[in-house]
Design a protein around this motif. Sequence first.
Motif, short mmCIF file in Angstrom:
data_model
loop_
_atom_site.label_atom_id
_atom_site.label_comp_id
_atom_site.label_asym_id
_atom_site.label_seq_id
_atom_site.Cartn_x
_atom_site.Cartn_y
_atom_site.Cartn_z
N SER A 270 -8.44 16.08 -5.80
CA SER A 270 -7.99 14.76 -6.23
C SER A 270 -8.11 13.77 -5.07
O SER A 270 -8.07 14.16 -3.91
N VAL A 271 -8.25 12.51 -5.42
CA VAL A 271 -8.38 11.48 -4.39
C VAL A 271 -7.16 11.48 -3.48
O VAL A 271 -7.28 11.41 -2.26
N ARG A 272 -5.99 11.59 -4.07
CA ARG A 272 -4.74 11.58 -3.29
C ARG A 272 -4.69 12.77 -2.33
O ARG A 272 -4.36 12.62 -1.16
N GLU A 273 -5.05 13.96 -2.81
CA GLU A 273 -5.03 15.16 -1.97
C GLU A 273 -6.05 15.04 -0.84
O GLU A 273 -5.77 15.41 0.30
N LEU A 274 -7.23 14.52 -1.15
CA LEU A 274 -8.25 14.35 -0.13
C LEU A 274 -7.78 13.37 0.94
O LEU A 274 -7.97 13.61 2.13
N TYR A 275 -7.17 12.28 0.50
CA TYR A 275 -6.63 11.31 1.48
C TYR A 275 -5.58 11.97 2.36
O TYR A 275 -5.58 11.78 3.58
N GLN A 276 -4.68 12.74 1.78
CA GLN A 276 -3.64 13.39 2.56
C GLN A 276 -4.22 14.39 3.56
O GLN A 276 -3.73 14.51 4.68
N ARG A 277 -5.27 15.09 3.17
CA ARG A 277 -5.93 16.02 4.09
C ARG A 277 -6.62 15.29 5.24
O ARG A 277 -6.70 15.79 6.35
N MET A 278 -7.15 14.11 4.95
CA MET A 278 -7.88 13.34 5.96
C MET A 278 -6.99 12.45 6.81
O MET A 278 -7.41 11.98 7.87
N ALA A 279 -5.77 12.20 6.38
CA ALA A 279 -4.87 11.27 7.07
C ALA A 279 -4.72 11.54 8.58
O ALA A 279 -4.70 10.57 9.36
N PRO A 280 -4.65 12.78 9.04
CA PRO A 280 -4.52 12.99 10.49
C PRO A 280 -5.72 12.49 11.30
O PRO A 280 -5.60 12.21 12.49
N TYR A 281 -6.87 12.36 10.66
CA TYR A 281 -8.09 11.92 11.36
C TYR A 281 -8.31 10.41 11.27
O TYR A 281 -9.23 9.90 11.89
N PRO B 180 -5.79 3.33 7.02
CA PRO B 180 -6.13 3.77 5.66
C PRO B 180 -7.50 3.26 5.18
O PRO B 180 -8.17 3.92 4.41
N THR B 181 -7.92 2.12 5.68
CA THR B 181 -9.22 1.58 5.27
C THR B 181 -10.37 2.43 5.77
O THR B 181 -11.47 2.36 5.22
N ASP B 182 -10.14 3.25 6.79
CA ASP B 182 -11.18 4.16 7.27
C ASP B 182 -11.56 5.16 6.18
O ASP B 182 -12.71 5.54 6.04
N PHE B 183 -10.57 5.59 5.40
CA PHE B 183 -10.84 6.50 4.29
C PHE B 183 -11.74 5.83 3.26
O PHE B 183 -12.69 6.44 2.76
N LEU B 184 -11.45 4.58 2.95
CA LEU B 184 -12.28 3.85 1.99
C LEU B 184 -13.71 3.69 2.50
O LEU B 184 -14.67 3.84 1.74
#
Length: 76
Positions: free
Chosen positions: A31-42, A46-50
């Motif tokens: 899920s988008v939310r789960e992927l964001y949470q996994r990537m958050a430490p890196y 937040p706009t980096d994820f986008l």
Amino acid sequence: MQLPNKLYSFQESTLCLMPKVMRELADGSVSVRELYQRMAPYLSEPTDFLSVMDALYALGAVDINEEEEVFSCLSK
């Protein structure tokens, strides 16, 4: 999208995040939310994820389905 240059090192760039996202999708859709949470430490913002998701979508490497799950479009 931040590319490596005099101001941003490779580790701070969008290019550095792309393989990390693809590794998270190697085992299947997420899920988008789960992927964001996994990537958050890196991420520094937040706009980096986008930015990384936009780049991967534009390259045809990822897509999203009706259940709001991100999946890899690359064959193994």
